[in-house]
Design an enzyme around this catalytic site. Structure first.
Site, PDB file in Angstrom:
ATOM      1  N   ASP A  80       0.915  -1.293   0.040  1.00  0.00           N
ATOM      2  CA  ASP A  80       0.153   0.017  -0.170  1.00  0.00           C
ATOM      3  C   ASP A  80       1.149   1.328  -0.145  1.00  0.00           C
ATOM      4  O   ASP A  80       1.952   1.212   0.573  1.00  0.00           O
ATOM      5  CB  ASP A  80      -0.936  -0.122   1.352  1.00  0.00           C
ATOM      6  CG  ASP A  80      -1.614   1.175   1.416  1.00  0.00           C
ATOM      7  OD1 ASP A  80      -2.361   1.726   0.616  1.00  0.00           O
ATOM      8  OD2 ASP A  80      -1.503   2.022   2.392  1.00  0.00           O
ATOM      9  N   ASP A 111      -1.240  -0.691   6.150  1.00  0.00           N
ATOM     10  CA  ASP A 111      -1.400  -0.323   7.610  1.00  0.00           C
ATOM     11  C   ASP A 111      -2.900   0.201   8.184  1.00  0.00           C
ATOM     12  O   ASP A 111      -2.862   0.854   9.156  1.00  0.00           O
ATOM     13  CB  ASP A 111      -0.529   0.962   7.524  1.00  0.00           C
ATOM     14  CG  ASP A 111      -1.084   2.028   6.682  1.00  0.00           C
ATOM     15  OD1 ASP A 111      -1.166   2.016   5.541  1.00  0.00           O
ATOM     16  OD2 ASP A 111      -1.079   3.336   7.371  1.00  0.00           O
ATOM     17  N   ASP A 125      -7.200  -1.486   4.032  1.00  0.00           N
ATOM     18  CA  ASP A 125      -6.197  -2.436   3.643  1.00  0.00           C
ATOM     19  C   ASP A 125      -6.389  -3.648   4.170  1.00  0.00           C
ATOM     20  O   ASP A 125      -6.269  -4.805   3.681  1.00  0.00           O
ATOM     21  CB  ASP A 125      -4.920  -2.230   4.048  1.00  0.00           C
ATOM     22  CG  ASP A 125      -4.251  -0.885   3.319  1.00  0.00           C
ATOM     23  OD1 ASP A 125      -4.627  -0.752   2.178  1.00  0.00           O
ATOM     24  OD2 ASP A 125      -3.369  -0.154   3.991  1.00  0.00           O
TER      25      ASP A 125
END
Length: 661
Positions: free
Chosen positions: A307, A587, A591
């Site tokens: 990410d 995080d 996600d």
């Protein structure tokens, strides 16, 4: 007996029990038979065999327990970091309003959320909290791995067991007991050492289940063969000791076969390596929640997805450039009119943006607050409704109550201001505003700045307005307009580029997944050395993208030798399609679906609780280079497990035939 009777499984204890029992009762019979038959010479006795066998087994168990005990040293050291007592501060006021400070030492277990605690220089922080008074430097190296002291002031968070270096501070407890960061780390290490078995461990269990019955069968066959050879006179008398018959001679070989076989070597090959490995990982700031299964997955890993925000970058985006439509769209207006429009527009953006916790929304709100800090006028307005659409942006309905209200939309709309009931406000990416019919005014030359910002790697947030009118038909006819745009940049982590270079050198495919515009995403990826980019991905699409990568597979080349195939991953073919083993590093809450879908979900310590719960591995240090440590350590652990299996196989293969005579 219990193992065989209740669980129908034979193990190392079964072999030892049979061997020692046969040796003991065989010796007992050799004592009794000469007495019954009134012989002058005693029979062959081997009571010492049972005694020594059990002694050596227990010695081995003690050594095993000692080795396992070392694997828990990490947990013990972590537990020792917590102070036993803390100083509770109670603040009261006398009749004159002066503070009266009462201090009392209390046990750690008595601390409650909201308590004010005093931490002197040189002392450890007793629980998680935030600084209430004072400024100091903290040594957080024991938990985060950062060797440089971190300066903390009022409002900053502090972590359990970190050391106060310079000044006395007061802190307010926010997490106590089992909820503290240190307690959670200890729990995660314990879970890792007792969690779901890896496939290679399950293989060891299956081998052990077959191994023990096979050894018992071999011992029985060995006994039958030797006693048959003795019966037909094929055993020379010089092989027999005094008073020893063929039955005793054959029995010794059968007992030796059962005792010399060692299923424990196979059973311990994997758990010991994994327990030691998880302890070592914790010392390097890697918490392996998934135990052996996570370690083996890390070993087989061939694709990793990052990410962007908060993972490859610090997750602290800031507005670096902005444009307000009214600065350019009213060339004939006075400065006062322009200021009115700008201030009113910024106040609406602040009001709507403050309703979201998204990092980009926070960046825009903070930037607007700074621009409005010197303004004294506050216009009365109300948010009628606000909705946040993950991966897209915000939608709100705002009513402005000031009588001095002017039309916020460009003059080309030709809307009667008296007909406006409220405004629809859209804050988000370009796709979100397009979906809601917001376009640029012909007055606003935006294309150049947008292109420049995207090429610079900025995340772009647009603000659009449309009017709610009394006439529903006019509402359907009139479109909205983009009135402001913000260019937001986030600083990449300093070790991100190096980590990605090393991952690619290890043959791992690296991907970046983000909700940003493709041009912006590609710019950031180029800075970090990432070729594979998935842009404009909404949170619900992230799991699908991970699933696509898993199905996609990858072509690998291998020319390794057959012998190395046992110790290392590989095969003899020069080219084959291999299923992608995908790790996802994230995080945020958005996600979590992708983390759940990935073969190896990895989260960083600063992640949300939901992301941490979804992860099998947590990186407690704020450096991505820990991923290289994880992969290297997983290879060492799996190599050690396979080496243990090899030695167990060699030992049993050589020892059993020798024991069988």
């Amino acid at each position: 007996i219990r193992s065989v009777w209740y669980s129908h499984q034979a193990n190392m204890d079964t072999l030892v029990a049979i061997g020692t029992t046969v040796a003991y009762f065989g010796s007992l019979f050799n004592v009794l038979i000469p007495i019954v038959e009134h012989r002058s010479e005693p029979g062959q006795q081997f009571f010492e065999t049972s005694v020594f066998l059990i002694t050596f087994i227990w010695l081995g168990r003690w050594l095993e327990a000692k080795a396992k005990g070392k694997t828990f040293e990490t947990i013990t050291k972590l537990m020792e970091l917590q102070p036993e007592k803390s100083t509770l501060v109670t603040i009261k006021r006398d009749p004159h309003g002066h503070e009266l400070i009462i201090e009392k030492d209390i046990d750690l277990e008595l601390i409650q959320v909201g308590d004010i605690l005093k931490v002197n220089p040189g002392s450890r922080v007793p629980c998680d909290g935030e600084i209430f008074r004072g400024t100091t430097s903290l040594d957080e190296s024991t938990l985060t791995g950062e060797s440089i002291p971190v300066t903390k002031s009022v409002g900053d968070n502090v972590i359990t067991a970190t050391v106060n270096l310079t000044s006395m501070i007061w802190m307010k407890a926010t997490r106590v007991g089992s909820d503290t960061t240190l307690s959670r780390i200890i729990d995660l290490v314990q879970q890792a050492q007792s969690s779901k078995k890896a496939p290679i461990e399950a293989l060891a269990d299956r081998i052990a289940q077959v191994f023990v019955p096979t050894v018992i069968t071999l011992a029985i066959i060995d006994f039958i063969v030797w006693i048959s050879l003795g019966a037909v006179g094929k055993i020379p008398s010089s092989w027999l000791s005094s008073n020893e018959n063929h039955a005793i001679f054959a029995l010794f070989f059968a007992i030796s076969v059962m005792v010399i076989a060692c299923p424990c070597a196979m059973g311990l090959a994997s758990p010991t390596a994994i327990m030691v490995g998880t302890g070592v990982a914790a010392r390097y700031g890697i918490l392996i929640k998934g135990g052996g299964e996570a370690i083996e997955t890390a070993f087989r890993l061939n694709t990793i997805v990052f990410d962007k925000t908060g993972t490859l970058t610090y997750g602290n985006p800031q507005v670096v450039d902005s444009k307000i439509l009214h600065e350019e769209s009213f060339p004939d207006s006075t400065n006062n009119e322009e200021n009115f429009h700008n201030e009113l527009l910024l106040q609406i953006i602040r009001l709507v943006g403050s309703s979201s916790n998204h990092p980009l929304a926070k960046a825009v709100t903070h930037h607007v607050e700074e621009r409005l800090s010197e303004k004294k006028d506050n216009y009365r307005m109300t948010i009628k409704s606000v909705t946040e659409v993950p991966g897209k942006g915000l939608q709100a309905t705002v009513i402005i109550h000031d009588n001095a209200l002017q039309n916020l939309l460009p003059t080309e709309t030709n809307i009667d201001i008296s007909k406006i009931l409220s405004y629809n406000v859209f804050i988000g990416n370009e796709r979100w505003l397009n979906e809601n019919g917001c376009v640029y005014s012909s007055y606003f030359a935006h294309e150049l700045s947008l292109q420049e910002w995207q090429n610079s790697g900025y995340s772009i947030v647009l603000v659009g307005f449309s009017a709610n009118l009394e006439d529903e038909k006019l509402n359907q006819e009139k479109s909205g307009y983009v009135l402001a745009q913000f260019g937001i940049a986030d600083t990449p982590r300093p070790d991100a580029s190096k980590t990605i270079t090393i991952l690619k050198s290890l043959g791992i495919d690296v991907w970046m997944m983000t909700g940003d515009h493709p041009i912006t995403a590609k710019s950031i990826a180029n800075q970090l050395g990432i070729e594979n980019v998935l842009a404009e991905v909404t949170p619900e699409m992230k799991a699908e993208k991970v699933k696509w990568l898993q199905r996609r597979g990858r072509v690998i080349n291998s020319n390794r030798h057959k012998f190395s195939k046992f110790l290392c991953r590989g095969n003899d073919t020069t080219e084959q399609i291999q299923r992608s083993i995908v790790a996802m590093v994230g995080d945020g809450i958005n996600d979590s679906p992708a983390l759940a879908q990935a073969d190896l979900p990895i989260s960083i310590a600063s992640a949300t609780d939901v992301a941490i719960e979804s992860a099998s591995i947590i990186l407690t240090r704020s450096t991505l280079i820990s991923l290289i440590t994880l992969i290297s350590l997983s290879k060492s652990i799996i190599f050690r497990i396979r080496l243990n299996f090899m030695w167990a196989y060699i030992y049993n293969t050589l020892a059993i035939p020798i024991a069988a005579g």
